[in-house]
Design an enzyme around this catalytic site. Structure first.
Site, PDB file in Angstrom:
ATOM      1  N   ASP A   6       1.000  -1.037   0.035  1.00 22.32           N
ATOM      2  CA  ASP A   6       0.001   0.155   0.002  1.00 22.32           C
ATOM      3  C   ASP A   6       0.909   1.336   0.172  1.00 22.32           C
ATOM      4  O   ASP A   6       2.152   1.116   0.440  1.00 22.32           O
ATOM      5  CB  ASP A   6      -1.025  -0.048   1.224  1.00 22.32           C
ATOM      6  CG  ASP A   6      -1.908  -1.115   1.233  1.00 22.32           C
ATOM      7  OD1 ASP A   6      -2.127  -1.598   0.229  1.00 22.32           O
ATOM      8  OD2 ASP A   6      -2.382  -1.575   2.384  1.00 22.32           O
TER       9      ASP A   6
HETATM   10  N1  URA Z   1      -1.098  -5.845   3.910  1.00 23.06           N
HETATM   11  C1  URA Z   1      -1.748  -4.756   3.954  1.00 23.06           C
HETATM   12  O1  URA Z   1      -2.747  -4.548   4.454  1.00 23.06           O
HETATM   13  N2  URA Z   1      -1.036  -3.833   3.160  1.00 23.06           N
HETATM   14  C2  URA Z   1       0.042  -3.867   2.416  1.00 23.06           C
HETATM   15  O2  URA Z   1       0.717  -2.904   2.114  1.00 23.06           O
HETATM   16  C3  URA Z   1       0.626  -5.118   2.674  1.00 23.06           C
HETATM   17  C4  URA Z   1      -0.018  -6.351   3.310  1.00 23.06           C
END
Ligand code: URA
Length: 262
Positions: A114
């Site tokens: 993310d």
């Molecule tokens: N899980 C999440 O919630 N976000 C990420 O970036 C990676 C795994």
């Protein structure tokens, strides 16, 4: 097909991948006699060459072309795991050639973190390896460090180990939760929360955040520490990257082929 034939690529693809121009610019460079293959001027950009054995020069400078490249990036917050984005910088904007060399055009991030997640991201042009590592069938472990807000239920470890049902009804595979700190008031004051390591075997959208949500908690900080055998080099500051060693690539290929369980 023989190995030598397998390794052959079109001259314009090879030079475009290396960031030396678009295919039509490379065609033009060839027409103007700026490209030589094994010392002979090559005016056609669509000929096939073997990058391992043929010597290609552009304007008399030798170009070197490794078929596959592998980098580990410590992804910082604020950049997106994509090759292009109309608004944000992408992780590929961080992979710059040394001394302003052109950057090859066929690199992509193997998987997504993310925008507000930090940590290990593999950047490569090896689609087969990336696909193998990301395939849910291979169950490649991904370890995350997280700061968690709210009270973890007393049976959280067991619930994660059994697999969690997310808000939309999706069931996750078993995951391993390790609590690093007790409830540290200073960490809470810093907006930190409880420090945990979560190891998951899949890569569902926002999976870690949604797993904690499912047990009534939020995630205020998330960083990926490892993926399969590949461990984030802690000497890399956020935004920094380095090429993988040959051993790291070989180990990753083994994980891709066998999968491993946490
Ligand atoms: N899980 C999440 O919630 N976000 C990420 O970036 C990676 C795994």
């Amino acid at each position: 097909m023989g190995k030598a034939a397998e390794n052959r690529v079109r001259l314009d693809k090879m030079l475009a991948d290396l960031g030396l121009g678009t295919r039509s610019q490379i065609k033009d460079m060839a027409r103007r006699g700026r490209i030589q293959v094994n010392g002979v001027t090559e005016k056609k950009a669509d000929v096939k060459v073997n990058p391992e054995t043929d010597q290609v020069t552009v304007d008399n400078a030798l170009v070197s072309y490794a078929r596959f490249e592998y980098y580990m990036l410590n992804k910082p917050q604020g950049v997106v795991s994509a090759t292009e984005d109309p608004v944000h910088d992408t992780v590929l904007d961080l992979i710059r050639g040394k001394a302003g060399e052109p950057v090859r055009k066929d690199l992509f991030p193997a998987g997504r973190l993310d925008i507000d997640t930090e940590g290990l991201l593999l950047i490569t042009n090896d689609g087969e390896l990336a696909h193998g590592l990301l395939s849910p069938r291979h169950h490649v472990d991904k370890r995350y460090f997280a700061r968690v807000e709210g009270e973890l239920p007393p049976d959280a470890k067991k619930r994660f180990a059994d697999g969690i049902t997310l808000a939309d009804g999706t069931r996750t595979m078993p995951a391993r939760l390790e609590v690093l700190s007790g409830d540290n008031p200073q960490s809470r004051e810093e907006g930190g929360g409880l420090e945990v390591i979560l190891t998951i075997r899949e890569g569902k959208f926002h999976q870690v955040k949604r797993m904690f949500e499912a047990v009534g908690c939020g995630v205020s900080f998330l960083k990926r520490l490892s993926m399969g055998s590949l461990v984030l080099d802690e000497s890399l500051e956020p935004g920094a990257y380095r090429a993988l060693t040959e051993e790291e690539v070989e180990e990753l290929k083994k994980w891709r082929d066998t999968g491993r369980r946490s």
